[in-house]
Design a protein around this motif. Sequence first.
Motif, PDB file in Angstrom:
ATOM      1  N   SER A  98       0.832  -1.198   0.000  1.00 44.72           N
ATOM      2  CA  SER A  98       0.000   0.000   0.000  1.00 44.72           C
ATOM      3  C   SER A  98       0.864   1.244   0.000  1.00 44.72           C
ATOM      4  CB  SER A  98      -0.923  -0.003   1.228  1.00 44.72           C
ATOM      5  OG  SER A  98      -0.154   0.072   2.410  1.00 44.72           O
ATOM      6  N   THR A  99       0.254   2.363  -0.321  1.00 41.21           N
ATOM      7  CA  THR A  99       0.978   3.620  -0.299  1.00 41.21           C
ATOM      8  C   THR A  99       0.440   4.482   0.830  1.00 41.21           C
ATOM      9  OG1 THR A  99      -0.558   4.593  -1.883  1.00 41.21           O
ATOM     10  CG2 THR A  99       1.439   3.566  -2.774  1.00 41.21           C
ATOM     11  N   ASN A 100       1.300   5.306   1.349  1.00 43.69           N
ATOM     12  CA  ASN A 100       0.939   6.200   2.438  1.00 43.69           C
ATOM     13  C   ASN A 100       1.709   7.490   2.206  1.00 43.69           C
ATOM     14  OD1 ASN A 100       0.828   7.646   4.884  1.00 43.69           O
ATOM     15  ND2 ASN A 100       0.639   5.773   6.085  1.00 43.69           N
ATOM     16  N   GLU A 101       0.998   8.587   2.014  1.00 44.66           N
ATOM     17  CA  GLU A 101       1.655   9.857   1.694  1.00 44.66           C
ATOM     18  C   GLU A 101       2.505  10.389   2.835  1.00 44.66           C
ATOM     19  OE1 GLU A 101      -2.081  12.823   2.783  1.00 44.66           O
ATOM     20  OE2 GLU A 101      -1.630  12.365   0.697  1.00 44.66           O
ATOM     21  N   ASN A 102       2.371   9.812   4.037  1.00 46.25           N
ATOM     22  CA  ASN A 102       3.160  10.247   5.189  1.00 46.25           C
ATOM     23  C   ASN A 102       4.436   9.426   5.365  1.00 46.25           C
ATOM     24  OD1 ASN A 102       1.226  12.232   6.022  1.00 46.25           O
ATOM     25  ND2 ASN A 102      -0.061  10.520   6.678  1.00 46.25           N
ATOM     26  N   ILE A 103       4.639   8.447   4.482  1.00 48.53           N
ATOM     27  CA  ILE A 103       5.796   7.553   4.572  1.00 48.53           C
ATOM     28  C   ILE A 103       6.636   7.700   3.312  1.00 48.53           C
ATOM     29  CG2 ILE A 103       6.536   5.130   4.713  1.00 48.53           C
ATOM     30  CD1 ILE A 103       5.166   5.970   7.256  1.00 48.53           C
ATOM     31  N   TRP A 104       7.943   7.762   3.471  1.00 48.19           N
ATOM     32  CA  TRP A 104       8.846   7.723   2.326  1.00 48.19           C
ATOM     33  C   TRP A 104       9.815   6.567   2.517  1.00 48.19           C
ATOM     34  CZ3 TRP A 104      14.173   8.202   2.447  1.00 48.19           C
ATOM     35  CH2 TRP A 104      14.723   8.648   3.653  1.00 48.19           C
ATOM     36  N   GLY A 105      10.434   6.131   1.452  1.00 44.20           N
ATOM     37  CA  GLY A 105      11.393   5.049   1.577  1.00 44.20           C
ATOM     38  C   GLY A 105      11.909   4.581   0.238  1.00 44.20           C
ATOM     39  N   TYR A 106      12.688   3.522   0.287  1.00 44.96           N
ATOM     40  CA  TYR A 106      13.267   2.963  -0.929  1.00 44.96           C
ATOM     41  C   TYR A 106      13.753   1.549  -0.662  1.00 44.96           C
ATOM     42  CZ  TYR A 106      17.425   4.735   1.510  1.00 44.96           C
ATOM     43  OH  TYR A 106      18.372   5.020   2.450  1.00 44.96           O
TER      44      TYR A 106
ATOM     45  N   ASP B 136      12.093   8.639  16.501  1.00 45.59           N
ATOM     46  CA  ASP B 136      12.627   7.574  15.661  1.00 45.59           C
ATOM     47  C   ASP B 136      11.925   7.670  14.312  1.00 45.59           C
ATOM     48  OD1 ASP B 136      13.425   5.240  14.419  1.00 45.59           O
ATOM     49  OD2 ASP B 136      12.603   3.897  15.942  1.00 45.59           O
ATOM     50  N   PRO B 137      12.647   7.961  13.220  1.00 48.77           N
ATOM     51  CA  PRO B 137      11.964   8.166  11.943  1.00 48.77           C
ATOM     52  C   PRO B 137      11.554   6.883  11.240  1.00 48.77           C
ATOM     53  CG  PRO B 137      14.321   8.443  11.657  1.00 48.77           C
ATOM     54  CD  PRO B 137      14.083   8.204  13.124  1.00 48.77           C
ATOM     55  N   PHE B 138      12.174   5.744  11.589  1.00 49.92           N
ATOM     56  CA  PHE B 138      11.995   4.545  10.785  1.00 49.92           C
ATOM     57  C   PHE B 138      10.802   3.693  11.200  1.00 49.92           C
ATOM     58  CE2 PHE B 138      16.712   5.124  10.263  1.00 49.92           C
ATOM     59  CZ  PHE B 138      16.600   5.661   8.994  1.00 49.92           C
ATOM     60  N   VAL B 139      10.016   3.334  10.205  1.00 50.77           N
ATOM     61  CA  VAL B 139       8.929   2.369  10.375  1.00 50.77           C
ATOM     62  C   VAL B 139       9.486   0.976  10.087  1.00 50.77           C
ATOM     63  CG1 VAL B 139       6.679   1.646   9.484  1.00 50.77           C
ATOM     64  CG2 VAL B 139       7.210   4.077   9.687  1.00 50.77           C
ATOM     65  N   GLU B 140      10.391   0.916   9.136  1.00 50.93           N
ATOM     66  CA  GLU B 140      10.998  -0.350   8.736  1.00 50.93           C
ATOM     67  C   GLU B 140      12.424  -0.090   8.278  1.00 50.93           C
ATOM     68  OE1 GLU B 140      10.045  -4.022   5.615  1.00 50.93           O
ATOM     69  OE2 GLU B 140       8.765  -2.266   5.664  1.00 50.93           O
ATOM     70  N   LEU B 141      13.357  -0.950   8.710  1.00 51.99           N
ATOM     71  CA  LEU B 141      14.741  -0.852   8.277  1.00 51.99           C
ATOM     72  C   LEU B 141      15.335  -2.251   8.210  1.00 51.99           C
ATOM     73  CD1 LEU B 141      17.335   0.740   7.596  1.00 51.99           C
ATOM     74  CD2 LEU B 141      17.830   0.762  10.044  1.00 51.99           C
TER      75      LEU B 141
ATOM     76  N   LYS C 232      15.987  -2.303   2.661  1.00 52.78           N
ATOM     77  CA  LYS C 232      14.646  -1.741   2.576  1.00 52.78           C
ATOM     78  C   LYS C 232      14.525  -0.723   3.698  1.00 52.78           C
ATOM     79  CE  LYS C 232      10.955  -4.020   1.464  1.00 52.78           C
ATOM     80  NZ  LYS C 232       9.800  -4.912   1.407  1.00 52.78           N
ATOM     81  N   LEU C 233      14.023   0.452   3.362  1.00 50.69           N
ATOM     82  CA  LEU C 233      13.858   1.514   4.353  1.00 50.69           C
ATOM     83  C   LEU C 233      12.510   2.183   4.151  1.00 50.69           C
ATOM     84  CD1 LEU C 233      16.369   4.120   5.552  1.00 50.69           C
ATOM     85  CD2 LEU C 233      14.253   4.920   4.535  1.00 50.69           C
ATOM     86  N   ARG C 234      11.788   2.387   5.252  1.00 54.04           N
ATOM     87  CA  ARG C 234      10.545   3.165   5.265  1.00 54.04           C
ATOM     88  C   ARG C 234      10.616   4.077   6.481  1.00 54.04           C
ATOM     89  NH1 ARG C 234      10.875   0.836   1.219  1.00 54.04           N
ATOM     90  NH2 ARG C 234       9.362  -0.484   0.150  1.00 54.04           N
ATOM     91  N   ALA C 235      10.267   5.366   6.291  1.00 58.02           N
ATOM     92  CA  ALA C 235      10.359   6.343   7.379  1.00 58.02           C
ATOM     93  C   ALA C 235       9.160   7.277   7.358  1.00 58.02           C
ATOM     94  CB  ALA C 235      11.657   7.142   7.262  1.00 58.02           C
ATOM     95  N   LYS C 236       8.820   7.795   8.530  1.00 56.83           N
ATOM     96  CA  LYS C 236       7.746   8.781   8.643  1.00 56.83           C
ATOM     97  C   LYS C 236       8.301  10.155   8.301  1.00 56.83           C
ATOM     98  CE  LYS C 236       4.963   6.468  12.144  1.00 56.83           C
ATOM     99  NZ  LYS C 236       4.354   6.568  13.486  1.00 56.83           N
ATOM    100  N   ILE C 237       7.663  10.820   7.364  1.00 57.62           N
ATOM    101  CA  ILE C 237       8.097  12.154   6.946  1.00 57.62           C
ATOM    102  C   ILE C 237       8.079  13.122   8.126  1.00 57.62           C
ATOM    103  CG2 ILE C 237       7.476  14.144   5.509  1.00 57.62           C
ATOM    104  CD1 ILE C 237       6.452  12.081   3.430  1.00 57.62           C
TER     105      ILE C 237
END
Length: 200
Positions: free
Chosen positions: A5-13, A56-61, A43-48
Amino acid sequence: MKDGSTNENIWGYDIEDFKMPLDTLSHVKPQDITKGEVILNMKLRAKIEHWNTFNDPFVELAYNVMIKGVGEKTYHFGFHIDKHIGNTNTKEPHPIYHLQYNFNPTKSNNPNLGDLFYIDTPRIMHKPVDFILGIGFLTSNFYPIAFESLKDEREFVKLQQSYQTAIWKPYFHTLANNWKPFTEGDIVWNPINDICPIFI
């Protein structure tokens, strides 16, 4: 996100099979290894909203490194730095960010471990890294001469400092907060580069 899913409040790569030839082969065993390669998958996902704050910015690392050595045959070794998400009610300590070794990074059903004893612990507390800080980490460890040259490059230094501020500053301030009040004048353990050689 994990479910696609996509979430406009999350960025990552995601980084897949980022490869660098291994230049430093000192103290290598088995001794028939003549060349090597460092392979990074992450894999990285963070809260903008948490970027450049004390949260802590990371949702997933998941920062996974495989080291491949080539000699009479091919050998593998690996480690990962990741964020533990989920239940921490286990017998072993689970630092939220940790480094853990992986002696079977190819996920072989029957790896040749020789005399090696493999166990799932310890999970060594480690500061979080993204791709930018991760490249500094890999370069300083596996390409120390190149790392010293990079420290003379203004853009590399600015990039490292920016990400160290965004990612490591909240991490270390949170740790230091365990001994509050935190008094800057009490800091006598210097230089900081003896503690963390990749600080720039």
